[in-house]
Design an enzyme around this catalytic site. Structure first.
Site, PDB file in Angstrom:
ATOM      1  N   ASP A   1      -5.892   1.598  -2.714  1.00  0.00           N
ATOM      2  CA  ASP A   1      -4.916   1.084  -1.737  1.00  0.00           C
ATOM      3  C   ASP A   1      -4.369   2.224  -0.883  1.00  0.00           C
ATOM      4  OD1 ASP A   1      -4.569  -1.837  -2.281  1.00  0.00           O
ATOM      5  OD2 ASP A   1      -4.082  -1.109  -4.278  1.00  0.00           O
TER       6      ASP A   1
ATOM      7  N   GLY B   1     -10.213  -6.024  -7.257  1.00  0.00           N
ATOM      8  CA  GLY B   1      -9.737  -7.188  -7.985  1.00  0.00           C
ATOM      9  C   GLY B   1     -10.843  -8.141  -8.385  1.00  0.00           C
TER      10      GLY B   1
ATOM     11  N   GLY C   1     -12.159  -0.357 -10.725  1.00  0.00           N
ATOM     12  CA  GLY C   1     -11.488  -0.088 -12.000  1.00  0.00           C
ATOM     13  C   GLY C   1     -12.167  -0.677 -13.220  1.00  0.00           C
TER      14      GLY C   1
ATOM     15  N   LYS D   1      -9.787  -3.422   2.280  1.00  0.00           N
ATOM     16  CA  LYS D   1      -9.695  -2.826   0.939  1.00  0.00           C
ATOM     17  C   LYS D   1     -10.134  -3.887  -0.063  1.00  0.00           C
ATOM     18  CE  LYS D   1      -7.951  -1.880  -3.169  1.00  0.00           C
ATOM     19  NZ  LYS D   1      -7.516  -2.778  -4.279  1.00  0.00           N
TER      20      LYS D   1
ATOM     21  N   LYS E   1       1.407  -1.658  -3.636  1.00  0.00           N
ATOM     22  CA  LYS E   1       0.594  -2.264  -2.576  1.00  0.00           C
ATOM     23  C   LYS E   1       1.407  -2.433  -1.293  1.00  0.00           C
ATOM     24  CE  LYS E   1      -2.737  -4.748  -5.462  1.00  0.00           C
ATOM     25  NZ  LYS E   1      -3.882  -3.898  -5.068  1.00  0.00           N
TER      26      LYS E   1
END
Length: 288
Positions: free
Chosen positions: A183, A33, A66, A30, A242
């Protein structure tokens, strides 16, 4: 003989047991970030994924995006609003989410993998109705709760020797699209694939006993111990969802889940092919 050559040979020798362990097994990564924003880190991550693929590990890349979505929404004059970490997504916004995730972000990652010498195919949850979803909460709009995962398209791509690169857009039978938390999607996909491991790349070192002290990293957590760590506030805030996704993946049959610091170059290789490891590993506990 050059000492650096010997060191490289030793590193390869030490990696051999891990290569054997993961050979022909599925690993779900995944990806999100800071590692996704920083071009140098992105380059390293894609190189690591290609390397794992070339030594016979079946890597499935599940990505978010995002910041790219926020940037595009701001360009059309829409302010991003979040509730409990989930983006409020109206009808216009879900079209932007689909365009950015399944289009720009997904195809850029596919292109980068191929430029690194790998073979990749971009997919989104709508393809083959891979991720079926329904509205999670009317207040959130088109944010989806996963109702079913069909991994046949992923398996078909893996069988042909490609790395599946998956953007987390869900769909329903009425033709609606949904923004799915990456996630959550990665955990469900990993479980459905019976993955050997799920590696979640984050912007922190892992689970810390003292959030201000990196030396207090908890390297291993049994799932049965997680509720107490939440009650004690050691797992808190944005880490709770998470960790819940990690628990969900274990319960669905994933052998190990790693939460690692994606800001560290080659974090995936360190976690997968060395005995050092970084971040926090979740394992099935007695209470599962």
């Amino acid at each position: 003989m050059d000492q650096s050559v010997m060191q490289r040979a030793n590193i390869l020798t030490e990696a051999l047991p891990y290569i054997k362990k993961y050979y022909n097994k599925v690993i779900v990564v995944k990806y999100g970030g800071n590692a996704m924003i920083n071009d140098e880190l992105k380059d390293a991550v894609m190189g690591d994924i290609v390397l794992l693929s070339l030594i016979g590990i079946k890597v499935v890349l599940v990505h978010g995006g995002g910041p790219e979505i926020t940037d595009m929404l701001s360009k059309i004059g829409k302010k991003s609003e979040f509730v409990n970490g989930l983006r409020v997504t109206d009808k216009e916004s879900v079209d932007i989410v689909q365009m950015v995730l399944a289009g720009k972000v997904n195809k850029n990652l596919v292109n980068l993998i191929q430029n690194k010498g790998g073979k990749a195919i971009g997919l989104c949850g709508i393809d083959g109705h891979m991720i079926k979803a329904e509205m999670l909460d009317k207040k959130l709009g088109y944010v989806g709760e996963i109702t079913d995962v069909n991994v046949t398209p992923i398996l078909d791509v893996l069988e042909k020797g490609y790395i599946p690169v998956i953007s987390t857009i869900g769909c329903d039978d009425e033709g609606n699209s949904y923004n799915i938390n990456a996630d959550t999607a990665a955990a469900r996909i990993a479980g459905q694939l019976g993955a050997e491991s799920l590696i979640s790349m984050t912007d922190i070192e892992g689970i810390l006993r003292d959030k201000n002290d990196p030396s207090t990293l908890i390297s291993k957590i049994y799932v049965s111990d997680a509720p107490e760590l939440m009650r004690n506030g050691i797992i808190s805030g944005g880490m709770i969802p998470k960790v819940n996704c990690s628990i969900e993946a274990i319960r669905r049959g994933v052998k190990k889940v790693f939460i690692i610091d994606g800001r560290i170059p080659h974090a995936i290789l360190i976690e997968t092919l060395t005995n050092e490891g970084i971040g926090t590993m979740f394992l099935s506990g007695n209470n599962i």
